[in-house]
Every structure is written in structure tokens, then in C-alpha cells.
Write an enzyme that holds these catalytic residues in place. Sequence first.
Site, PDB file in Angstrom:
ATOM      1  CD  GLN A  48       6.450  -1.831  17.278  1.00  0.00           C
ATOM      2  OE1 GLN A  48       6.752  -2.226  16.005  1.00  0.00           O
ATOM      3  NE2 GLN A  48       4.823  -1.048  17.983  1.00  0.00           N
ATOM      4  CD  GLU A 116      14.307  -5.660  14.864  1.00  0.00           C
ATOM      5  OE1 GLU A 116      14.854  -4.447  14.392  1.00  0.00           O
ATOM      6  OE2 GLU A 116      14.060  -5.684  15.450  1.00  0.00           O
ATOM      7  CG  HIS A 244      10.822   1.757  11.040  1.00  0.00           C
ATOM      8  ND1 HIS A 244       9.698   0.947  10.268  1.00  0.00           N
ATOM      9  CD2 HIS A 244      11.515   0.942  11.863  1.00  0.00           C
ATOM     10  CE1 HIS A 244       9.543  -0.677  11.205  1.00  0.00           C
ATOM     11  NE2 HIS A 244      11.029  -0.858  11.777  1.00  0.00           N
ATOM     12  NE  ARG A 291      14.172  -0.286  10.126  1.00  0.00           N
ATOM     13  CZ  ARG A 291      14.521  -0.108  11.684  1.00  0.00           C
ATOM     14  NH1 ARG A 291      15.045   1.107  12.024  1.00  0.00           N
ATOM     15  NH2 ARG A 291      14.443  -1.225  12.345  1.00  0.00           N
ATOM     16  CG  HIS A 352      12.278   4.786  13.183  1.00  0.00           C
ATOM     17  ND1 HIS A 352      11.552   4.374  13.798  1.00  0.00           N
ATOM     18  CD2 HIS A 352      13.169   3.643  13.826  1.00  0.00           C
ATOM     19  CE1 HIS A 352      11.019   3.116  14.764  1.00  0.00           C
ATOM     20  NE2 HIS A 352      12.418   3.026  14.370  1.00  0.00           N
ATOM     21  NE  ARG A 387      18.632   3.124  14.117  1.00  0.00           N
ATOM     22  CZ  ARG A 387      17.713   2.066  15.015  1.00  0.00           C
ATOM     23  NH1 ARG A 387      17.761   1.633  15.964  1.00  0.00           N
ATOM     24  NH2 ARG A 387      16.212   2.527  14.522  1.00  0.00           N
ATOM     25  CG  LEU A 393      16.806   0.248  22.509  1.00  0.00           C
ATOM     26  CD1 LEU A 393      15.829  -1.109  22.860  1.00  0.00           C
ATOM     27  CD2 LEU A 393      16.144   1.086  23.368  1.00  0.00           C
TER      28      LEU A 393
HETATM   29  P1  FAD Z   1      14.713   8.912  24.708  1.00  0.00           P
HETATM   30  O1  FAD Z   1      14.027   7.856  25.151  1.00  0.00           O
HETATM   31  O2  FAD Z   1      13.773   9.498  23.361  1.00  0.00           O
HETATM   32  O3  FAD Z   1      14.710   9.996  25.924  1.00  0.00           O
HETATM   33  C1  FAD Z   1      14.675  11.530  25.525  1.00  0.00           C
HETATM   34  C2  FAD Z   1      14.069  12.216  26.896  1.00  0.00           C
HETATM   35  O4  FAD Z   1      14.778  13.694  26.737  1.00  0.00           O
HETATM   36  C3  FAD Z   1      12.998  12.439  27.107  1.00  0.00           C
HETATM   37  O5  FAD Z   1      12.794  11.851  28.697  1.00  0.00           O
HETATM   38  C4  FAD Z   1      12.153  13.657  27.420  1.00  0.00           C
HETATM   39  O6  FAD Z   1      11.530  14.112  28.027  1.00  0.00           O
HETATM   40  C5  FAD Z   1      13.422  14.573  27.366  1.00  0.00           C
HETATM   41  N1  FAD Z   1      14.098  15.868  26.734  1.00  0.00           N
HETATM   42  C6  FAD Z   1      14.364  15.877  26.079  1.00  0.00           C
HETATM   43  N2  FAD Z   1      14.768  17.443  25.322  1.00  0.00           N
HETATM   44  C7  FAD Z   1      14.993  17.559  26.161  1.00  0.00           C
HETATM   45  C8  FAD Z   1      14.511  19.594  27.395  1.00  0.00           C
HETATM   46  N3  FAD Z   1      14.553  20.557  26.321  1.00  0.00           N
HETATM   47  N4  FAD Z   1      13.919  19.662  28.254  1.00  0.00           N
HETATM   48  C9  FAD Z   1      14.364  18.411  29.333  1.00  0.00           C
HETATM   49  N5  FAD Z   1      13.989  16.796  29.288  1.00  0.00           N
HETATM   50  C10 FAD Z   1      14.354  17.044  27.447  1.00  0.00           C
HETATM   51  N6  FAD Z   1      15.174   0.959  18.773  1.00  0.00           N
HETATM   52  C11 FAD Z   1      15.902  -0.179  18.836  1.00  0.00           C
HETATM   53  O7  FAD Z   1      17.427  -0.234  19.443  1.00  0.00           O
HETATM   54  N7  FAD Z   1      15.413  -1.795  18.948  1.00  0.00           N
HETATM   55  C12 FAD Z   1      14.237  -0.896  18.977  1.00  0.00           C
HETATM   56  O8  FAD Z   1      13.204  -2.189  18.682  1.00  0.00           O
HETATM   57  C13 FAD Z   1      13.339  -0.169  18.254  1.00  0.00           C
HETATM   58  N8  FAD Z   1      12.186   0.945  18.056  1.00  0.00           N
HETATM   59  C14 FAD Z   1      11.986   1.810  17.670  1.00  0.00           C
HETATM   60  C15 FAD Z   1      10.459   1.740  18.341  1.00  0.00           C
HETATM   61  C16 FAD Z   1       9.673   3.211  17.343  1.00  0.00           C
HETATM   62  C17 FAD Z   1       8.042   3.651  17.118  1.00  0.00           C
HETATM   63  C18 FAD Z   1      11.055   3.779  17.808  1.00  0.00           C
HETATM   64  C19 FAD Z   1       9.855   5.575  17.621  1.00  0.00           C
HETATM   65  C20 FAD Z   1      12.302   4.074  18.268  1.00  0.00           C
HETATM   66  C21 FAD Z   1      12.498   3.266  18.478  1.00  0.00           C
HETATM   67  N9  FAD Z   1      13.758   2.469  17.879  1.00  0.00           N
HETATM   68  C22 FAD Z   1      14.047   1.762  18.507  1.00  0.00           C
HETATM   69  C23 FAD Z   1      15.280   3.875  18.472  1.00  0.00           C
HETATM   70  C24 FAD Z   1      15.044   3.906  20.026  1.00  0.00           C
HETATM   71  O9  FAD Z   1      13.752   3.920  20.622  1.00  0.00           O
HETATM   72  C25 FAD Z   1      15.945   5.431  20.630  1.00  0.00           C
HETATM   73  O10 FAD Z   1      16.814   5.067  19.440  1.00  0.00           O
HETATM   74  C26 FAD Z   1      16.373   5.287  22.341  1.00  0.00           C
HETATM   75  O11 FAD Z   1      14.964   4.663  22.760  1.00  0.00           O
HETATM   76  C27 FAD Z   1      16.313   6.536  22.025  1.00  0.00           C
HETATM   77  O12 FAD Z   1      16.899   6.813  23.586  1.00  0.00           O
HETATM   78  P2  FAD Z   1      17.369   8.209  24.605  1.00  0.00           P
HETATM   79  O13 FAD Z   1      17.268   7.687  26.232  1.00  0.00           O
HETATM   80  O14 FAD Z   1      18.117   8.833  23.900  1.00  0.00           O
HETATM   81  O15 FAD Z   1      15.534   8.822  24.099  1.00  0.00           O
HETATM   82  C1  SIN Z   2      11.720  -1.636  14.628  1.00  0.00           C
HETATM   83  O1  SIN Z   2      11.464  -2.639  15.411  1.00  0.00           O
HETATM   84  O2  SIN Z   2      11.305  -1.809  13.669  1.00  0.00           O
HETATM   85  C2  SIN Z   2      12.056  -0.863  14.828  1.00  0.00           C
HETATM   86  C3  SIN Z   2      14.013  -1.428  15.582  1.00  0.00           C
HETATM   87  C4  SIN Z   2      14.298  -0.051  15.243  1.00  0.00           C
HETATM   88  O3  SIN Z   2      14.165   0.861  14.945  1.00  0.00           O
HETATM   89  O4  SIN Z   2      15.976  -0.192  16.040  1.00  0.00           O
END
Ligand code: FAD
Ligand code: SIN
Length: 532
Positions: A48, A116, A244, A291, A352, A387, A393
Site C-alpha cells: 500500500q 512512514e 504491522h 514499527r 506482516h 525493517r 520493494l
Molecule cells: P511476492 O510478491 O510475495 O511473490 C511471491 C511469489 O512466489 C508468488 O508469485 C507466489 O505464487 C510464488 N511462490 C511462492 N511459493 C511458491 C511455490 N512453492 N511454487 C511456486 N510459486 C511459489 N513493502 C514495501 O516496501 N512497501 C509497502 O507499501 C508494502 N506494503 C505491504 C502491504 C501488505 C498488505 C503486505 C502483505 C506487504 C507489504 N509490503 C510492502 C511488503 C512487500 O509487499 C513484500 O515484501 C514484497 O512485495 C515481496 O515481493 P516478492 O517478489 O519477494 O514476493
Molecule cells: C504500509 O503501507 O504501511 C506498509 C509498508 C511496508 O510494509 O513497508
Amino acid sequence: MKQTDFLVIGSGIAGLSYALKVAQHYPDKRVLVITKTRIDETNTKYAQGGIAGVTDFEHDSYDKHIQDTLIAGDGLCNPHTVEIVVTEGPERIKEIIEWGTRFDKDAEGDFKLGKEGGHSEFRILHHKDVTGKEIERALLDTVGKQKNIEINKHWFVLDLITQHHLGYLVTKSTPDIECYGVYALDQHTNKIVKILSKITLLATGGNGQAYRTTTNPTIATGDGVAMVYRAKGRIENMEFIQFHPTALYEPGVSPSFLITEAVRGDGGILRNNKGEAFMEKYDERKDLAPRDIVARAIDSEMKRAGTEHVWLDCRHMDKTKFVEHFPNIYEKCRSIGIDISTQFIPVAPAAHYSCGGIKVDEWGHTSITHLYACGECSSTGLHGANRLASNSLLEALVFSHRCYLDSVQKVDRIVFQQDIPDWNAEGTTEPDEMILITQSLKELQLLMSDYVGIVRTHTRLQRASKRLDLLHEEIESLYETTAVSPQLCEVRNLITVGYLIVKEAQFRKESRGLHYNTDYPQKSIILQNIVL
Ligand code: FAD
Ligand code: SIN
């Protein structure tokens, strides 16, 4: 069997940005992306608040962003990694803008920057309160145009293939464990396929589903971490689970809807059951403290009053501006009968983010040869013990780029390992009692929330450890006799993740960052990352 030059597991920000780069670099090589459910069902989609990065050099600087990250990390960040991420981040942000990501701008065309907890300046680029959805959209649009990327949706990766599958004994002390690919379950045919790859990248995201209350979608089951641990690779810092502070309190709804910290950045105030603004009692940065501090303060207020939530007060905020910046939150609150301009929002902490994970070096190498990891499943040293908001991201982009730079140089020197046996499903039968799997998940989530949450004690961790041993024993015997399914494998992986969190929490005889143990309330003078 399938063969590919680059195998990418995960279709979130980390996996897709890496896949794009290697595919663009080598248009004649094959890139296979695997994702276990729908292509966009990722933690990324739910982000978000936004992505932190220094873009306003008049007020901000790399130095300030570095300091904020180090302070939040409470002594355990790797300063070299922090410098890498902060200074390389803006270049990576430019790339996702070139790929079509739209960040909010003001009338003059400058980015509208958010703030934030733990940030000393406004530096968070965002797309309203749905930044992750916008990034995921732009990445998927660009990936869709890249001819040499194949995407297998609804494929579930079960295990990494290493020398173990050639009949060799592989232990934690085996000097050169190699990854030759993975076994994956094609959920369309229910067949297990052997996928051989020269380079494998794990971008499997987080593990919030280990807890009963979490902001993470159901895909966040720590599969990558569990696979690496089973393959005898190195995992670190798992005890640092970030809660969170402000998930919407809605009993019975899972995952929990997030109320972004940016709401507090724009002036939202936390209040207890008596309506008192309480954060000033805990930290001079009040509602915008890092946090770990805010989540612990809320936990303490809830325990003191015997309530299940506190309140977020936005009544004094400009409604037009609120709706413009946070349309998704405004709509969600409205849908459950809360008018943010006259009523408080009930909020409580929720699991979170996983700060630790698969240990990688500055180029994303894991301890297993030809296996890289980036994004939330990895532990780069950026986050330390806690963190800084919106740094994940950014970290995913910086490290997927580094994995790309390193792996494209190596790929031509690697040959496929051809002697890998097919998956052995001998002696297993179709599960006839799903309750065994679903009940194990419930038990795990309960014990992790009750014993391994925001506040820990020696006795609670000991209890958790005993219960986990039993769950482990039960799930392993089910796994040996039952045909594999994503549900079974996810619970098995989550139990491994739970074990790693508890073990590393037990080793840490101090309180630091997100790990708070009332039996060891002080910080130790020895700084250490705990590696299993
Ligand atoms: P993900 O985006 O979680 O992708 C994981 C992928 O792996 C998925 O495609 C899944 O299907 C695949 N996968 C997993 N296991 C398997 C398997 N066994 N076989 C095949 N595929 C598999 N961070 C920020 O920096 N700013 C923000 O504002 C922020 N807001 C957030 C809000 C929420 C509600 C949440 C939950 C998180 C937030 N975060 C934020 C954290 C951030 O979104 C995540 O840390 C980041 O997006 C993780 O990206 P990723 O590519 O590592 O994994
Ligand atoms: C949030 O928007 O508060 C989440 C941001 C983050 O997890 O980095």
C-alpha cells in the site's frame, strides 16, 4: 521434463523484475517463471504505502535514508548492504517507471512523497494506497511483451534438486551443494514434473501465514525458505518477524486488511480504549516511531485494558485529501460502516513481514551454487532486526538487478545435469482426511501467535518448540504416505518456518528490534546474526 536457462520461482516484484532483465539481456535464451496460484496473487499486489527512495535531493539525502534504515535495524543491518540499496535504489525506481509504473505527482509534476514510521523525510513514492497493484500491473504488462518468457501458473514447486537426488549424502557441511533445478507439481494435470535449469532464482516471498492474524495473502507460506533449509542451505535471522501496527480489526476475516502507515504519516493518531493518544508515553517520535516500537506499544495498551484492538483517529484529517491519497482504505472502511471523518478505525497488529530468510551475499548468491534468492524470502542484511517501512520493494528491485548482473555472466558456463531421477511417489495414496492438514495449520498459527508473537518469553518459546516437534512428526508421517498437494506442502513448509523462527528466537538471548523477550530485556553487547 522441462529444461530452461533461467528458472524463476515467483511472480512478485522480485521474480518478475529479474525475469524481465535476463530475458531482455538474452533474447535467445529461455526464461521460465513459475507461480503457484494466479499470476498476480503475491504480497507485492497488496503493498500500500509505497517504495522508499531518495528523489528529492533538496530536502533528503542518501545519508539520511541510510541512517534511518540503520536506526530501524537496531544494530544488525549490514552497513554495506544498506549503502548499496539506498544508493542504487533510485536508478531501479526509474526503471520501473520506464516499464509503466505510475507514481502520484503534484500539479508541478513532482512526486507526491509520503512518510512512514522511522523515516526522517518524506521519501515514499506511491500510487494512491494501491502501490503494489500498480507495480505488479506494470511488470506483468511488460513481461507479457517479452517473447522468451514463459509463465507457468498454478504450478507448485516442491523441492530443489541437488546432489542429494543423485544419491550423494548432502549435509550442512557439504562444501559445494549445487542446484540443478526443481520438482514441481503441475496442478492442471496433477503430475510432478522435473524442471532442469542452469540458473534458479527463488523469489517466493514471505511467510505471514505462519500466524493466525496476518496481512499476507494465503500464498505467503515460506516455501522458498523451507526448500533451502531441506536442501541444507543457510537461513538466518528468522526470529525477526515484523508485526504491522495497524491492520484493520475485523474478527473472522483473514488475511487482515492493512491500514497503511502512510495514514499516520499524514497525521493519523493512535488512541487507546479511553480515547487517549498513547504513543508519546513510549517514544518521542510518537505515532511515527519505527514499527517494532509502535506494535509493542499497542500490544501493551491492549493487554493493559484487556481489549483486542486500539483505535486510529483520522477525524481531524482533511477528508478530500484522505480520499484522494487513500481511496482503497476509505472505501473499505465505508463498506463496513465506518465513516473515517466522524469515527475511529479499530486496528491491531498483524504479522506482516519476514526480515530474515535465505542468507545471500551482495550478488544474491545463496549458500547453494547456481541458486540465487531475492525479495522477501532472502536475507540480504538490509533490514537487520527490524525493517524500515517501504524498504522491501526497494530491496527486491536492487537485489533482483544484482542477481541478474551476476547470473548472466555465469549461465553459459553451466551445463544441465542429465542424470536426475523422476519424482518418486511410491507408497503414497490420495489424502482421504483433509482435516489432518487443515487442523495442523490451525494449530501452528495459534501456537505461533500465542507463544512467538510480539512479546516472547523463555517458557513460551519452549512450549512452542515442544508443540512444533509434535506437529513436525505428524506432518512428516503424512507426507511420506500421502500424494503431495499444495495444501500438504504448504503446511509442511510453514511448520519448518515455525521451527526456524522458534530456534533462532531461542538462540537470541537478548531483546533487539522485533525480537522482544521479557526474560532477556536488554541488548547484548555482542552483535550477531543467527544462522541455521
Ligand atoms: P511476492 O510478491 O510475495 O511473490 C511471491 C511469489 O512466489 C508468488 O508469485 C507466489 O505464487 C510464488 N511462490 C511462492 N511459493 C511458491 C511455490 N512453492 N511454487 C511456486 N510459486 C511459489 N513493502 C514495501 O516496501 N512497501 C509497502 O507499501 C508494502 N506494503 C505491504 C502491504 C501488505 C498488505 C503486505 C502483505 C506487504 C507489504 N509490503 C510492502 C511488503 C512487500 O509487499 C513484500 O515484501 C514484497 O512485495 C515481496 O515481493 P516478492 O517478489 O519477494 O514476493
Ligand atoms: C504500509 O503501507 O504501511 C506498509 C509498508 C511496508 O510494509 O513497508
